[in-house]
Design an enzyme around this catalytic site. Sequence first.
Site, PDB file in Angstrom:
ATOM      1  N   SER A  20       0.872  -1.174   0.000  1.00 20.42           N
ATOM      2  CA  SER A  20       0.000   0.000   0.000  1.00 20.42           C
ATOM      3  C   SER A  20       0.910   1.225   0.000  1.00 20.42           C
ATOM      4  O   SER A  20       2.077   1.144   0.406  1.00 20.42           O
ATOM      5  CB  SER A  20      -0.930  -0.015   1.215  1.00 20.42           C
ATOM      6  OG  SER A  20      -0.194  -0.221   2.395  1.00 20.42           O
ATOM      7  N   GLU A  22       1.319   5.522   0.763  1.00 19.64           N
ATOM      8  CA  GLU A  22       0.771   6.710   1.444  1.00 19.64           C
ATOM      9  C   GLU A  22       1.167   7.986   0.705  1.00 19.64           C
ATOM     10  O   GLU A  22       2.323   8.151   0.309  1.00 19.64           O
ATOM     11  CB  GLU A  22       1.293   6.754   2.881  1.00 19.64           C
ATOM     12  CG  GLU A  22       0.699   7.913   3.667  1.00 19.64           C
ATOM     13  CD  GLU A  22       1.106   7.874   5.126  1.00 19.64           C
ATOM     14  OE1 GLU A  22       0.814   6.867   5.807  1.00 19.64           O
ATOM     15  OE2 GLU A  22       1.733   8.854   5.579  1.00 19.64           O
ATOM     16  N   ALA A  56      -1.826  18.054  10.309  1.00 27.08           N
ATOM     17  CA  ALA A  56      -1.911  18.237  11.764  1.00 27.08           C
ATOM     18  C   ALA A  56      -2.999  19.254  12.079  1.00 27.08           C
ATOM     19  O   ALA A  56      -3.098  20.302  11.432  1.00 27.08           O
ATOM     20  CB  ALA A  56      -0.566  18.701  12.301  1.00 27.08           C
ATOM     21  N   HIS A  82      -7.022   9.303   5.960  1.00 27.72           N
ATOM     22  CA  HIS A  82      -6.572   9.501   7.345  1.00 27.72           C
ATOM     23  C   HIS A  82      -7.487  10.525   8.014  1.00 27.72           C
ATOM     24  O   HIS A  82      -7.952  11.468   7.380  1.00 27.72           O
ATOM     25  CB  HIS A  82      -5.135  10.039   7.382  1.00 27.72           C
ATOM     26  CG  HIS A  82      -4.103   9.074   6.913  1.00 27.72           C
ATOM     27  ND1 HIS A  82      -2.879   8.942   7.526  1.00 27.72           N
ATOM     28  CD2 HIS A  82      -4.095   8.189   5.896  1.00 27.72           C
ATOM     29  CE1 HIS A  82      -2.170   8.028   6.901  1.00 27.72           C
ATOM     30  NE2 HIS A  82      -2.884   7.557   5.897  1.00 27.72           N
ATOM     31  N   ARG A 112      -5.227   9.607  16.680  1.00 27.71           N
ATOM     32  CA  ARG A 112      -5.464  10.660  17.655  1.00 27.71           C
ATOM     33  C   ARG A 112      -5.000  11.991  17.070  1.00 27.71           C
ATOM     34  O   ARG A 112      -5.680  12.990  17.132  1.00 27.71           O
ATOM     35  CB  ARG A 112      -4.683  10.373  18.946  1.00 27.71           C
ATOM     36  CG  ARG A 112      -4.970  11.357  20.039  1.00 27.71           C
ATOM     37  CD  ARG A 112      -3.876  11.366  21.089  1.00 27.71           C
ATOM     38  NE  ARG A 112      -2.622  11.913  20.593  1.00 27.71           N
ATOM     39  CZ  ARG A 112      -1.544  12.106  21.330  1.00 27.71           C
ATOM     40  NH1 ARG A 112      -1.555  11.776  22.606  1.00 27.71           N
ATOM     41  NH2 ARG A 112      -0.435  12.615  20.818  1.00 27.71           N
ATOM     42  N   GLY A 113      -3.791  11.997  16.486  1.00 23.89           N
ATOM     43  CA  GLY A 113      -3.191  13.221  15.953  1.00 23.89           C
ATOM     44  C   GLY A 113      -2.236  13.846  16.950  1.00 23.89           C
ATOM     45  O   GLY A 113      -2.213  13.481  18.130  1.00 23.89           O
ATOM     46  N   ASP A 114      -1.427  14.770  16.444  1.00 21.38           N
ATOM     47  CA  ASP A 114      -0.445  15.446  17.302  1.00 21.38           C
ATOM     48  C   ASP A 114      -1.119  16.547  18.118  1.00 21.38           C
ATOM     49  O   ASP A 114      -2.135  17.095  17.712  1.00 21.38           O
ATOM     50  CB  ASP A 114       0.658  16.059  16.436  1.00 21.38           C
ATOM     51  CG  ASP A 114       1.631  15.003  15.949  1.00 21.38           C
ATOM     52  OD1 ASP A 114       1.883  14.041  16.698  1.00 21.38           O
ATOM     53  OD2 ASP A 114       2.126  15.132  14.820  1.00 21.38           O
ATOM     54  N   HIS A 157       5.845   5.369  20.907  1.00 22.67           N
ATOM     55  CA  HIS A 157       5.477   6.745  20.568  1.00 22.67           C
ATOM     56  C   HIS A 157       6.263   7.687  21.486  1.00 22.67           C
ATOM     57  O   HIS A 157       6.440   7.376  22.668  1.00 22.67           O
ATOM     58  CB  HIS A 157       3.973   6.915  20.762  1.00 22.67           C
ATOM     59  CG  HIS A 157       3.461   8.247  20.324  1.00 22.67           C
ATOM     60  ND1 HIS A 157       3.468   9.358  21.137  1.00 22.67           N
ATOM     61  CD2 HIS A 157       2.938   8.658  19.150  1.00 22.67           C
ATOM     62  CE1 HIS A 157       2.962  10.396  20.473  1.00 22.67           C
ATOM     63  NE2 HIS A 157       2.631   9.987  19.267  1.00 22.67           N
ATOM     64  N   ASP A 166       2.169   1.329  24.847  1.00 22.41           N
ATOM     65  CA  ASP A 166       1.786   1.421  23.436  1.00 22.41           C
ATOM     66  C   ASP A 166       1.074   0.159  22.970  1.00 22.41           C
ATOM     67  O   ASP A 166       0.085   0.223  22.241  1.00 22.41           O
ATOM     68  CB  ASP A 166       3.031   1.637  22.571  1.00 22.41           C
ATOM     69  CG  ASP A 166       3.321   3.114  22.364  1.00 22.41           C
ATOM     70  OD1 ASP A 166       2.543   3.942  22.878  1.00 22.41           O
ATOM     71  OD2 ASP A 166       4.303   3.430  21.690  1.00 22.41           O
ATOM     72  N   PHE A 224      13.483  14.026  10.828  1.00 21.42           N
ATOM     73  CA  PHE A 224      12.153  13.500  11.140  1.00 21.42           C
ATOM     74  C   PHE A 224      12.264  12.329  12.119  1.00 21.42           C
ATOM     75  O   PHE A 224      11.474  12.200  13.059  1.00 21.42           O
ATOM     76  CB  PHE A 224      11.462  13.081   9.832  1.00 21.42           C
ATOM     77  CG  PHE A 224       9.982  12.922   9.987  1.00 21.42           C
ATOM     78  CD1 PHE A 224       9.223  13.898  10.622  1.00 21.42           C
ATOM     79  CD2 PHE A 224       9.331  11.794   9.508  1.00 21.42           C
ATOM     80  CE1 PHE A 224       7.852  13.744  10.790  1.00 21.42           C
ATOM     81  CE2 PHE A 224       7.963  11.628   9.668  1.00 21.42           C
ATOM     82  CZ  PHE A 224       7.227  12.610  10.313  1.00 21.42           C
ATOM     83  N   HIS A 274       3.720  -1.216   3.785  1.00 21.11           N
ATOM     84  CA  HIS A 274       3.137   0.105   3.540  1.00 21.11           C
ATOM     85  C   HIS A 274       4.286   1.078   3.261  1.00 21.11           C
ATOM     86  O   HIS A 274       5.185   1.231   4.084  1.00 21.11           O
ATOM     87  CB  HIS A 274       2.353   0.552   4.789  1.00 21.11           C
ATOM     88  CG  HIS A 274       1.619   1.844   4.611  1.00 21.11           C
ATOM     89  ND1 HIS A 274       0.430   1.946   3.924  1.00 21.11           N
ATOM     90  CD2 HIS A 274       1.900   3.103   5.049  1.00 21.11           C
ATOM     91  CE1 HIS A 274      -0.002   3.203   3.944  1.00 21.11           C
ATOM     92  NE2 HIS A 274       0.879   3.929   4.618  1.00 21.11           N
TER      93      HIS A 274
END
Length: 307
Positions: A20, A22, A56, A82, A112-114, A157, A166, A224, A274
Site C-alpha cells: 500500500s 501513502e 496536523a 486519514h 489521535r493526531g499530534d 510513541h 503502546d 524527522f 506500507h
Amino acid sequence: MALNFLRGAGRAPVATPRVSFEFFPPKNAEMEASLWSAIRRLEALNPAFVSVTYGAGGTTRERTHNTVKRIVEETTLKPAAHLTCVGATREEVDEVVQGYWDAGVRHIVALRGDPAGGLGSAYVPHPGGYQSTPDLIAGIRKIGDFEVSVSAYPEKHPESASLEADVDLLKRKVDAGATRAITQFFFYNDLYWRFLDRALAAGINVPIAPGIVPVQNFKQTASFAAKTGAYISAELSRRFEGLDNDPETRRLVAAAVCAEQVNELISRGVSDLHFYTMNKADLVYAICHLIGMRPAPEESAARVAAE
Ligand code: FAD
C-alpha cells in the site's frame, strides 16, 4: 490468517507481497501535478490500497477529502482517508466520516493526531471531540462498516511511557474495531520483530504492516526520525555520508538500503508492506519491482510504445 501474518520470523517468504502507498494532499497546482504523476505510475502496480494523510490539526481537511474523492472517481485504486481527533467536535468528525461513506470510501486510517501546540507539547482533547483513538474508532464504526487502520509504534510513541503502554493502547484500538495497523517508519527490522512478539503476546490478532520510508533526502529523514524516535545508527549515517549534494548517488544508495530492509522482512514472511511515498514514485516503484511486482501487461505495453 492473522497469526501467520503477525509472526514473521521463521515463515516462508510470500511469492509477491501486497503493498500500500501513502500520499499527502498537495498544497498547490504544481504539487498536485507531481502527486498525480506518482499516483498514476504506482496505480499500475495494483496496490491493496493507497492512503491520504490528514494535516496536523485538521489543516488539510478539504484537500484530503478532495484528493480521496478524485482517487475514487478517476482511478482503479481503493483509497483510505486519514482522520484525526484534533481540533474538531464529534459532530464535525462524524460529518467528515459520513461524507467519505457517501463518496464510496470504505477505509479510514483513524488517529489521535499530534497536540495542537506541536510535537512535545501536551495533548489536550477537544472538549466536544473524540477523546482518544479507541473513542474515534467506535464512532467511525457506528457510521459504517469501514475497514479501520491504526498506527503502531515499534520504537514506542515519543509521548508514551513505555512500549508496554503502546501495545496496550494498540490492543484497545483493536478491541474498539480497528482491523489492521501500520507502523511508524523504522530502519531496524529487529525492532519490528520485537514489537510483533509483544503484540502477539498481548492477544493482538490483526495484521501489523511495516511502514517503510525510502530515504529521499537523508538529512530530512534523520531530522524527522529524531522527532519520531526512529533509531538511526552510525552505519546508516555513514552510508549516506557526503551525498547531500549528490542526488543521483543518494538515490541509488537509498534504493539499495531500502531493498535490503524490505527483502529481509519478506524473507521472514511479511506479506503486507506500507510505503511512505512522499508523493514520489521512482524509489518506491523500483523497490516494488525488486520484490516481484509488475504493472498489468497493457500498462507495460503502453509505456514501451510511448518511449
Ligand atoms: P495513539 O496511538 O492513539 O496514541 C499515541 C500515544 O499517545 C500513546 O502511545 C500514548 O503515549 C499517548 N496517549 C494516547 N492516549 C493517551 C491517554 N489517554 N493517556 C496518556 N497517553 C496517551 N498525523 C497526522 O496529523 N495526520 C496523519 O494523517 C497521520 N498519519 C499517520 C499514519 C501512521 C501510519 C502513523 C504511524 C502516524 C500518523 N500520524 C499522522 C502521526 C500521529 O498523528 C501522531 O503520532 C500522534 O502523536 C499520535 O496519534 P496516534 O493515532 O498514533 O495516537
